[in-house]
Motif scaffolding. Structure first.
Motif, PDB file in Angstrom:
ATOM      1  N   UNK A 304       0.812  -1.218   0.000  1.00  0.00           N
ATOM      2  CA  UNK A 304       0.000   0.000   0.000  1.00  0.00           C
ATOM      3  C   UNK A 304       0.838   1.258   0.000  1.00  0.00           C
ATOM      4  N   UNK A 305       1.963   1.228   0.698  1.00  0.00           N
ATOM      5  CA  UNK A 305       2.880   2.369   0.688  1.00  0.00           C
ATOM      6  C   UNK A 305       3.491   2.546  -0.699  1.00  0.00           C
ATOM      7  N   UNK A 306       3.864   1.432  -1.330  1.00  0.00           N
ATOM      8  CA  UNK A 306       4.486   1.489  -2.656  1.00  0.00           C
ATOM      9  C   UNK A 306       3.551   2.168  -3.661  1.00  0.00           C
ATOM     10  N   UNK A 307       2.271   1.771  -3.668  1.00  0.00           N
ATOM     11  CA  UNK A 307       1.348   2.335  -4.665  1.00  0.00           C
ATOM     12  C   UNK A 307       1.018   3.792  -4.371  1.00  0.00           C
ATOM     13  N   UNK A 308       1.300   4.253  -3.158  1.00  0.00           N
ATOM     14  CA  UNK A 308       1.018   5.650  -2.817  1.00  0.00           C
ATOM     15  C   UNK A 308       2.177   6.570  -3.168  1.00  0.00           C
ATOM     16  N   UNK A 309       3.410   6.128  -2.916  1.00  0.00           N
ATOM     17  CA  UNK A 309       4.564   7.004  -3.127  1.00  0.00           C
ATOM     18  C   UNK A 309       5.113   6.924  -4.546  1.00  0.00           C
ATOM     19  N   UNK A 310       4.785   5.869  -5.296  1.00  0.00           N
ATOM     20  CA  UNK A 310       5.359   5.709  -6.635  1.00  0.00           C
ATOM     21  C   UNK A 310       4.789   6.680  -7.671  1.00  0.00           C
ATOM     22  N   UNK A 311       3.460   6.914  -7.754  1.00  0.00           N
ATOM     23  CA  UNK A 311       2.938   7.803  -8.805  1.00  0.00           C
ATOM     24  C   UNK A 311       3.559   9.195  -8.839  1.00  0.00           C
ATOM     25  N   UNK A 312       3.756   9.905  -7.703  1.00  0.00           N
ATOM     26  CA  UNK A 312       4.434  11.212  -7.798  1.00  0.00           C
ATOM     27  C   UNK A 312       5.858  11.103  -8.340  1.00  0.00           C
ATOM     28  N   UNK A 313       6.544  10.028  -7.996  1.00  0.00           N
ATOM     29  CA  UNK A 313       7.897   9.824  -8.515  1.00  0.00           C
ATOM     30  C   UNK A 313       7.868   9.636 -10.028  1.00  0.00           C
ATOM     31  N   UNK A 314       6.894   8.858 -10.528  1.00  0.00           N
ATOM     32  CA  UNK A 314       6.772   8.664 -11.974  1.00  0.00           C
ATOM     33  C   UNK A 314       6.398   9.961 -12.671  1.00  0.00           C
ATOM     34  N   UNK A 315       5.582  10.786 -12.027  1.00  0.00           N
ATOM     35  CA  UNK A 315       5.218  12.078 -12.606  1.00  0.00           C
ATOM     36  C   UNK A 315       6.449  12.962 -12.789  1.00  0.00           C
ATOM     37  N   UNK A 316       7.363  12.914 -11.822  1.00  0.00           N
ATOM     38  CA  UNK A 316       8.583  13.710 -11.942  1.00  0.00           C
ATOM     39  C   UNK A 316       9.410  13.284 -13.146  1.00  0.00           C
TER      40      UNK A 316
END
Length: 396
Positions: A304-316
């Protein structure tokens, strides 16, 4: 308790494969509903057409070469034979299950991976290039990578790589292929501008939430089907433990995503919660038998933590993942495959690391080559759909 007869075992084990295959179709429908809810209205027909077309292509590709590439491989080998599959039930006592039931279940897993890729590149990919990739996915990429694990290939035989429920063979492989597709195809029109990420306007998030629940239910039965026969008391007890662990992991993933979004963004995100529920069950899939309930909860919560923090990183990085596939399937699949060594001494960490890297690398490189070739030959991007009639969107 007296053991079941040979006939009863054959019927029960064949029936389990059929039920698990139907569950995979339900998971595919759930992914399509999730994509429809996340996409703009005019893109919904295209999502439906891509899903139905991918399923049809996977049937023929897996029939033509995929099945024997997966299960015809020599022990410790890298590549099985290129030959078509046919029904073989002359001696059912040797196999213990109907050959058609086994092919059906395995084919639906190949189709599930193709739809996962479709989810990531929604709203911008052309239909026919995607179906061409799907044929190569179901007939070549997925069977070869899965054969290294389930077919008794090199990494299972030489490195004791274990993946009971498809965390690496299905989810990581499809997620790596989706990452390659995202890189080649590029973001949706208007997704990134002037260095700022612009969230797309979703049309029906409740529909996406319902689709995510269907996906979780389907994945639960898929894991049980992958674990093998269920015609003994021991197997039934194992299946019960798997359902408990998988449900706890899924719930922990959803709650962890909700708590994290509330803490960081001061709001509880529906998208993070529904993706977290899927990420949690993907995280436990590699070994859903061995963990205690608290271990399953921890593994799912980290998902659950992975799916929350990954999208902003991919956006960058300006990587537009329309269906949150990279975080949910690629990263959670890798996490689940690696952490499987924690619960049991039967799983070796170096083998898990090597097998995980090999499956991800093979799927990514092969997909990158295919999508690049398609991009510079027939093209892969569809026209923007803002001004196209919904009835025409499915044909672009």
């Amino acid at each position: 308790m007296s053991p079941a007869s040979d006939v009863t075992r054959f019927v029960l084990d064949s029936g389990l494969l059929i039920v698990a295959g139907v569950a995979a179709l339900i998971a595919i429908a759930g992914l399509a509903l999730k994509d429809i809810g996340l996409a703009r209205t005019q893109n919904a027909p295209q999502v439906c057409l891509r899903t139905i077309g991918a399923l049809g292509v996977c049937v023929f590709a897996f029939w033509a070469v995929g099945y024997h590439l997966l299960f015809g491989i020599e022990e410790g080998g890298f590549l099985g034979p290129f030959q078509s599959w046919s029904l073989m039930d002359d001696n059912p006592a040797d196999t213990g299950r109907a050959s058609g039931a086994h092919w059906f279940f395995q084919m639906t897993l190949a189709a599930l991976g193709a739809v996962i890729v479709s989810s990531a590149i929604s709203e911008r990919v052309r239909l026919w290039p995607f179906l061409f990739f799907t044929a190569l996915w179901a007939g070549l990429i997925y069977p070869i990578s899965a054969s290294w694990v389930w077919g008794g290939g090199y990494f299972a035989d030489e490195w004791s790589f274990r993946d009971a429920g498809g965390a690496a063979a299905v989810h990581l492989s499809a997620g790596a292929a989706a990452l390659a597709a995202i890189i080649v195809i590029g973001p949706r029109s208007g997704r990134f501008g002037h260095g700022v990420s612009r969230p797309q306007v979703s049309t029906a998030l409740p529909l996406s939430a319902f689709g995510s629940l269907l996906t979780v239910a389907g994945l639960l039965l898929i894991i049980i089907g992958l674990l093998g026969p269920i015609s003994s008391v021991e197997a039934a007890i194992t299946a019960g433990a798997v359902t408990a662990n998988a449900l706890v992991a899924s719930a922990a993933g959803a709650l962890a995503a909700m708590i994290l979004t509330q803490t960081v963004y001061k709001r509880t995100g529906l998208v993070s919660a529904m993706v977290g529920s899927v990420g949690g069950i993907v995280s436990i899939a590699a070994d859903p038998v061995s963990p205690l309930l608290w271990q399953a909860a921890m593994i799912g919560a980290i998902g659950g933590v992975i799916v929350t923090v990954t999208p902003p990183f991919l956006d960058r990085l300006r990587l537009d993942d329309a269906g949150f596939v990279i975080s949910c399937h690629c990263f959670c699949g890798a996490w689940g495959a690696i952490v499987a060594f924690w619960m049991t001494e039967r799983i070796w960490l170096p083998g898990q690391l090597l097998g995980t890297g090999a499956i991800a690398g093979f799927s990514f490189v092969m997909s990158l080559l295919i999508w690049t070739a398609l991009k510079y030959t027939i093209g892969v991007r569809s026209a923007p759909l803002e001004s196209i009639h919904p009835g025409d969107a499915a044909n672009r």
